[in-house]
Write a protein that holds these residues in place. Sequence first.
Motif, PDB file in Angstrom:
ATOM      1  N   UNK A 135     -17.418  -0.962  -0.624  1.00 40.56           N
ATOM      2  CA  UNK A 135     -18.335   0.118  -0.246  1.00 40.56           C
ATOM      3  C   UNK A 135     -18.918  -0.130   1.143  1.00 40.56           C
ATOM      4  N   UNK A 136     -19.334   0.960   1.781  1.00 39.42           N
ATOM      5  CA  UNK A 136     -20.180   0.863   2.961  1.00 39.42           C
ATOM      6  C   UNK A 136     -21.627   0.936   2.486  1.00 39.42           C
ATOM      7  N   UNK A 137     -22.472   0.071   3.016  1.00 44.57           N
ATOM      8  CA  UNK A 137     -23.828  -0.077   2.485  1.00 44.57           C
ATOM      9  C   UNK A 137     -24.865   0.261   3.548  1.00 44.57           C
ATOM     10  N   UNK A 138     -25.857   1.053   3.137  1.00 45.14           N
ATOM     11  CA  UNK A 138     -26.997   1.361   3.998  1.00 45.14           C
ATOM     12  C   UNK A 138     -28.233   0.686   3.425  1.00 45.14           C
ATOM     13  N   UNK A 139     -28.716  -0.371   4.082  1.00 46.73           N
ATOM     14  CA  UNK A 139     -29.960  -1.014   3.677  1.00 46.73           C
ATOM     15  C   UNK A 139     -31.130  -0.195   4.218  1.00 46.73           C
ATOM     16  N   UNK A 140     -32.156   0.037   3.403  1.00 43.67           N
ATOM     17  CA  UNK A 140     -33.311   0.830   3.829  1.00 43.67           C
ATOM     18  C   UNK A 140     -34.593   0.060   3.547  1.00 43.67           C
ATOM     19  N   UNK A 141     -35.585   0.242   4.421  1.00 42.58           N
ATOM     20  CA  UNK A 141     -36.887  -0.391   4.230  1.00 42.58           C
ATOM     21  C   UNK A 141     -37.920   0.372   5.048  1.00 42.58           C
TER      22      UNK A 141
ATOM     23  N   UNK B  24     -24.933   6.396  -4.739  1.00 41.23           N
ATOM     24  CA  UNK B  24     -25.567   5.426  -5.643  1.00 41.23           C
ATOM     25  C   UNK B  24     -26.536   4.515  -4.904  1.00 41.23           C
ATOM     26  N   UNK B  25     -27.294   3.755  -5.695  1.00 42.65           N
ATOM     27  CA  UNK B  25     -28.247   2.802  -5.121  1.00 42.65           C
ATOM     28  C   UNK B  25     -28.060   1.446  -5.763  1.00 42.65           C
ATOM     29  N   UNK B  26     -28.206   0.382  -4.966  1.00 44.57           N
ATOM     30  CA  UNK B  26     -28.196  -0.985  -5.483  1.00 44.57           C
ATOM     31  C   UNK B  26     -29.487  -1.662  -5.031  1.00 44.57           C
TER      32      UNK B  26
ATOM     33  N   UNK C 214     -26.291  11.623   7.217  1.00 45.20           N
ATOM     34  CA  UNK C 214     -25.329  12.618   6.722  1.00 45.20           C
ATOM     35  C   UNK C 214     -24.374  13.048   7.828  1.00 45.20           C
ATOM     36  N   UNK C 215     -24.904  13.202   9.032  1.00 43.91           N
ATOM     37  CA  UNK C 215     -24.083  13.669  10.146  1.00 43.91           C
ATOM     38  C   UNK C 215     -22.989  12.668  10.520  1.00 43.91           C
ATOM     39  N   UNK C 216     -23.164  11.399  10.140  1.00 42.66           N
ATOM     40  CA  UNK C 216     -22.168  10.370  10.457  1.00 42.66           C
ATOM     41  C   UNK C 216     -20.990  10.393   9.495  1.00 42.66           C
ATOM     42  N   UNK C 217     -21.177  11.051   8.328  1.00 42.80           N
ATOM     43  CA  UNK C 217     -20.097  11.190   7.336  1.00 42.80           C
ATOM     44  C   UNK C 217     -19.476   9.836   6.984  1.00 42.80           C
ATOM     45  N   UNK C 218     -20.309   8.865   6.627  1.00 40.27           N
ATOM     46  CA  UNK C 218     -19.837   7.530   6.250  1.00 40.27           C
ATOM     47  C   UNK C 218     -19.238   7.597   4.844  1.00 40.27           C
ATOM     48  N   UNK C 219     -17.982   7.216   4.650  1.00 39.41           N
ATOM     49  CA  UNK C 219     -17.374   7.300   3.308  1.00 39.41           C
ATOM     50  C   UNK C 219     -17.832   6.163   2.393  1.00 39.41           C
ATOM     51  N   UNK C 220     -17.714   6.407   1.089  1.00 35.69           N
ATOM     52  CA  UNK C 220     -17.996   5.375   0.073  1.00 35.69           C
ATOM     53  C   UNK C 220     -19.328   4.671   0.333  1.00 35.69           C
ATOM     54  N   UNK C 221     -20.353   5.452   0.601  1.00 32.07           N
ATOM     55  CA  UNK C 221     -21.661   4.892   0.963  1.00 32.07           C
ATOM     56  C   UNK C 221     -22.511   4.613  -0.273  1.00 32.07           C
ATOM     57  N   UNK C 222     -23.215   3.500  -0.252  1.00 32.60           N
ATOM     58  CA  UNK C 222     -24.251   3.213  -1.243  1.00 32.60           C
ATOM     59  C   UNK C 222     -25.508   2.799  -0.489  1.00 32.60           C
ATOM     60  N   UNK C 223     -26.666   3.084  -1.066  1.00 29.34           N
ATOM     61  CA  UNK C 223     -27.954   2.698  -0.486  1.00 29.34           C
ATOM     62  C   UNK C 223     -28.420   1.414  -1.143  1.00 29.34           C
ATOM     63  N   UNK C 224     -28.956   0.507  -0.336  1.00 26.84           N
ATOM     64  CA  UNK C 224     -29.428  -0.780  -0.856  1.00 26.84           C
ATOM     65  C   UNK C 224     -30.897  -0.974  -0.528  1.00 26.84           C
ATOM     66  N   UNK C 225     -31.693  -1.235  -1.551  1.00 26.31           N
ATOM     67  CA  UNK C 225     -33.085  -1.647  -1.347  1.00 26.31           C
ATOM     68  C   UNK C 225     -33.128  -3.157  -1.163  1.00 26.31           C
ATOM     69  N   UNK C 226     -33.884  -3.669  -0.198  1.00 23.81           N
ATOM     70  CA  UNK C 226     -33.926  -5.118   0.025  1.00 23.81           C
ATOM     71  C   UNK C 226     -34.645  -5.885  -1.080  1.00 23.81           C
ATOM     72  N   UNK C 227     -35.452  -5.190  -1.880  1.00 20.25           N
ATOM     73  CA  UNK C 227     -36.170  -5.850  -2.970  1.00 20.25           C
ATOM     74  C   UNK C 227     -36.579  -4.825  -4.019  1.00 20.25           C
ATOM     75  N   UNK C 228     -37.112  -5.311  -5.126  1.00 17.85           N
ATOM     76  CA  UNK C 228     -37.523  -4.439  -6.229  1.00 17.85           C
ATOM     77  C   UNK C 228     -38.636  -3.491  -5.784  1.00 17.85           C
TER      78      UNK C 228
ATOM     79  N   UNK D 142     -37.504  -0.189  -4.388  1.00 13.51           N
ATOM     80  CA  UNK D 142     -36.447   0.458  -5.163  1.00 13.51           C
ATOM     81  C   UNK D 142     -36.680   1.953  -5.319  1.00 13.51           C
ATOM     82  N   UNK D 143     -37.922   2.374  -5.551  1.00 17.22           N
ATOM     83  CA  UNK D 143     -38.212   3.800  -5.727  1.00 17.22           C
ATOM     84  C   UNK D 143     -37.910   4.571  -4.449  1.00 17.22           C
ATOM     85  N   UNK D 144     -38.305   4.013  -3.319  1.00 13.06           N
ATOM     86  CA  UNK D 144     -38.044   4.668  -2.043  1.00 13.06           C
ATOM     87  C   UNK D 144     -36.545   4.702  -1.740  1.00 13.06           C
TER      88      UNK D 144
END
Length: 337
Positions: A232-238, A205-207, A175-189, A192-194
């Motif tokens: 979009x700018x994308x944040x992959x999470x795992x 949003x999430x993809x 949040x502190x980075x203020x990245x515009x047009x951000x979406x979160x990406x899960x690497x797999x199904x 997805x919940x996390x």
Amino acid sequence: MSDRSPNYSGPRALSFQAPQGDLAVLTGSGNPMLSQAIANELGVRLTPCTAQVFSEGNVFVRILENVRGKDAFIIQGVHNPVNDNFMELLFWIDALKRASAQQVTAVIPFFSYAKGDKKDEPRVSIRARVCADALEAAGADRVLTMDLHSPQIQGFFSIPVDHLYARQVVSEHIKSLKIPDLVVCSPDIGFAKDASAYANLLHVPVVIGNKQRKDHSESAEVLEVIGQVDGKNVLMVDDFTTTAGSLCSMAELLKSRGANDVYAAVSHGVLSKGAGPRIAESVIKKMFITDTIETPADPLPDKVQVISVSKLFAQAIRSIHDRTSVSMLFPDTKPVD
């Protein structure tokens, strides 16, 4: 230090009080820097102790001051060298029980064997269950850990397990980075919940990615991404990454689908040999990991940033010691009485 690099009132009122004696926080060989940071957050000193490894690999641990009647927390992650660190943790628990600590909590920032949570092939061990049994047999009264690969592993224990989530800390930094047009990406199904929990915290949003693992190798083939990432700018999470192969492949796929900048955030940066250079050469702009693991195989590249979870662990330790709710540390989850 290691030598290795609620009151309830009712018809039948019950009173639950914190253990008598002081709080004792010890560090094993796995997380000395994180342990010191946690102690600093708590405003206590680490209880003096030592771990020694003999030439044949035998591990010897010793607590260097009285812990009788104390509420003891031994901080020891189960990461590389996994088996050495796990055995050392068992010895610390046994030493604390034999030294008459009133309660012993195993604080495991990263529990590597959480990956072995099921019997999905013939004649294999459910390794996480074996580890849970061993921790209880050694005398652990409870476990405090972070981002288990499979949260249901808590059910392998008959003792309490407090499960922390790094996403609280990581999301605040994002949040502190203020990245515009951000979406979160899960690497797999499976994640997805996390990923949705991350997206809720960030209000974006999430993809979902789709990957396939053909064998026990630590890399998987990325097949497709479900959702809109163009522009979009994308944040992959795992929860963790070992080789970073899947994340780097996913980043390439996201870029090919029109994504602008691609970021990655993982709770546990296991990062085996070769992972550092792979990340450095990838299209990932910035990668965020926590300090649950202190021994990467390669030096961390400049694009990898470490976020400390020491304050969160300290808050959880204080809550356990004071007998207050640990779940209150997570505003994205509903507290359970």
